[in-house]
Scaffold this active site. Structure first.
Site, PDB file in Angstrom:
ATOM      1  CG  HIS A   1      -4.562  10.052   0.195  1.00  0.00           C
ATOM      2  ND1 HIS A   1      -3.224   9.958  -0.110  1.00  0.00           N
ATOM      3  CD2 HIS A   1      -4.651   9.659   1.491  1.00  0.00           C
ATOM      4  CE1 HIS A   1      -2.553   9.530   0.957  1.00  0.00           C
ATOM      5  NE2 HIS A   1      -3.398   9.350   1.940  1.00  0.00           N
TER       6      HIS A   1
ATOM      7  CG  ASP B   1      -1.821   1.221   1.262  1.00  0.00           C
ATOM      8  OD1 ASP B   1      -2.964   1.107   0.777  1.00  0.00           O
ATOM      9  OD2 ASP B   1      -1.387   2.276   1.761  1.00  0.00           O
TER      10      ASP B   1
ATOM     11  CE  LYS C   1      -3.650   4.947   0.772  1.00  0.00           C
ATOM     12  NZ  LYS C   1      -2.245   4.520   0.735  1.00  0.00           N
TER      13      LYS C   1
ATOM     14  CE1 TYR D   1       0.832   8.203   2.552  1.00  0.00           C
ATOM     15  CE2 TYR D   1       1.014   5.937   1.799  1.00  0.00           C
ATOM     16  CZ  TYR D   1       0.321   6.917   2.481  1.00  0.00           C
ATOM     17  OH  TYR D   1      -0.866   6.618   3.078  1.00  0.00           O
TER      18      TYR D   1
END
Length: 290
Positions: A117, A54, A84, A59
């Site tokens: 998200h 994930d 996401k 990120y």
């Protein structure tokens, strides 16, 4: 909701989605906080049997994951990869472009699961509801074209999901939300199940806070397990797809050893009573309306 063997990716029990695909109930989470470890991801894939990764554009590690996956030698078809869409890419055309860019960074031709998200968008001149609906229409198109094998949302409340139901065609396959012994949003879980939306929980160890709680330590001793294993097993037994994150190989190994024991019903109920609606993930932008 019982976990079943088999499905779209190898690696442990899986839960069926409304579209017939199966998502592994245990995954490896990544994050922009706490760093990223190439060696830990390779270890998770090669030594721990992890097949569910994930991540998110937010990120900043999609391209790093491509390298780790390549080095691991695990075949693409055996993996479940979730990423996401960040709020800066919301909107019909932006969403389609962002998905292709994420695929390119990850080095894949398709995503197993693509999530919106956050529910809030803050696009000038448009309501959040309008932007969500426009964005979701693009997600539906990506799904219909096969670029995303499943589509879903993250951090959506019942009101957001209800609006999406009224505005769009395809029901999200997944809603990924914070879930741990101190934050167990059962009303939202029940709603998702009533709509055949699989509930996925991030932050299962409550950012480490659960590991030092005396009640959880006591249960860990009772079962001869670690506090982390108790929390992850509790989450999975509650029918939640669970994605603990770690950058340490030994922690990942520990987190994966949760399929050879069961937490007894009375202890499950005891852990369920620990919920104090303690939310640990707060962003000032986009605003969380929970």
């Amino acid at each position: 909701m019982a976990a079943a063997e088999g499905g779209g990716a190898a690696g442990g029990p899986a839960l069926p989605l409304a579209n017939g695909r199966c998502i592994p109930v245990l995954g490896l989470g990544t994050s922009h906080q706490g760093g990223y470890s190439h060696d830990a991801v390779v270890h998770a894939l090669q030594k721990c049997g992890i097949r569910h990764i994930d991540t998110a554009k937010r990120y900043g590690c999609e391209s790093l994951l491509q390298k780790a996956i390549k080095e691991s030698g695990v075949k693409r078809e055996d993996l479940w990869i979730t990423t996401k869409l960040w709020h800066s890419d919301y909107g019909y055309e932006n969403t389609k472009k962002a998905c292709l860019e994420s695929c390119e960074r990850l080095g894949v031709e398709y995503l197993d699961l693509y999530l919106i998200h956050w529910p809030d968008a803050h696009v000038p001149g448009k309501s959040n509801r309008e932007v969500r609906a426009e964005t979701w229409r693009a997600m539906e198109e990506l799904y219909e074209k096969g670029l995303c094998r499943s589509i879903g949302v993250s951090n959506f409340l019942i009101s957001h999901l209800e609006q999406l139901r009224e505005d769009c065609v395809i029901t999200p396959h997944v809603n990924q939300v914070e879930y741990h012994p101190f934050q167990r949003p059962q009303e939202l879980v029940d709603y998702c199940r009533s709509r055949h939306i699989v509930f996925e929980g991030y932050c299962p160890l409550a950012k480490g806070e659960a590991l030092t709680h005396p009640n959880i330590i006591q249960l860990a001793k009772k079962y001869g397990r670690t506090p982390a294993q108790i929390c992850i097993r509790w989450s999975i037994q509650n029918g939640i797809v669970t994605i603990p994150k770690s950058t340490k190989a030994e922690r990942i190994q520990e987190n994966c050893k949760v399929f050879d024991f069961n937490v007894m019903e009375e202890d499950m109920e005891f852990l369920n009573t620990m919920n104090i609606n303690r939310k640990l993930i707060h962003l000032t932008y986009p605003l969380w309306k929970g």
